[in-house]
Design an enzyme around this catalytic site. Sequence first.
Site: not given
Length: 340
Positions: A16, A18, A173, A200, A203, A280
């Site tokens: 995971h 980005h 998002g 996602h 969270e 992340d």
Amino acid sequence: MKKQNSTASESWIELHLHLDGAITPEIAKKLAILQNIELPTQNTCELQNLLQVPSNCQNLNDFLQCFALPLTLLQTKIGISEAVFLVASALEQQQVIYAELRFAPQLHTQKGLSQEEIVLSALEGVKRSPIPLNLILCCMRGENTHNANLETLCLAKKYLVAHGGVVALDLAGAEGLYPTTAYQDIFAQAKQMQIPFTIHAGEAAGADSVATALSFGAKRIGHGVRSFENPAVLKQLQQSQVALEMCPTSNRQTNAIHNMQQYPLISYLNQGICVTLNTDDMAICGITLADEFCYMQENFGLTDGQKLRLLQNAANAAFTDEATKRYLHQTLQTTYQTKI
Ligand SMILES: [Zn+2]
């Protein structure tokens, strides 16, 4: 936080991460020079402050603001392909043996690139990666993202491979503002097209969001940290072995969990849930995956056995082919068999 001993032989697996959250000051400088873009500052410390989440970050929405600067560097073919290569090279330096890098093509169209050109540029970067690397295409929560999400879905189908390219779809998002339920049609189509996906969930929103993602057919859950709010969801995770991509530092920074002393990763692991540990956004969070394991060892008593379990879970849950999974398991065994 104590940094991991860089001389120790390790084998990390990152599921995971980005792309726009992985642009370190060094990578930002290289991308700026390559594209003739002027950065707000050349000073590495000042750049670090701009690229890294502020200590007074309140929530996921504040956190997402930090992506503005890195995104300005990821709007051309060369910028995107070089960024993928540079991030993969940084991961190799950090002893990451396999990674899945995710990005939302619709966020890279500011200078007129099409989503397809963006995906092809990222694939160029994958070809040059020094480590086994795969891509996850993110759909976005938000106003008026439906058409762009449909385009991303079609590109995921067009370029889907078992390994070495696009391997899955995601939904990213502001989960607190745009509920998972609103994206049912995209993932119904993804399921029908046999595109594996992670979402996602759990969270910025609660366990219901995880339940919704599971009902869509998600193979993995991004974060899922708030699953404990509903025991039935925990049971479903345990029975289905759908993996949680947990990212404690990111969760601390976005206040996903108000009391970090009660961070549930070890508890989930002990309940037989397929937990994995990830960064992340390594640059925005200011960490490496080694740091994240170190954080769990020092603050939560993560044992060597649990560490290996997390890595084996990641090898099992990776969106890749069986040959790569075998390679990952063998490498984990070689790295850790003498230590555990
Ligand atoms: Zn994420």
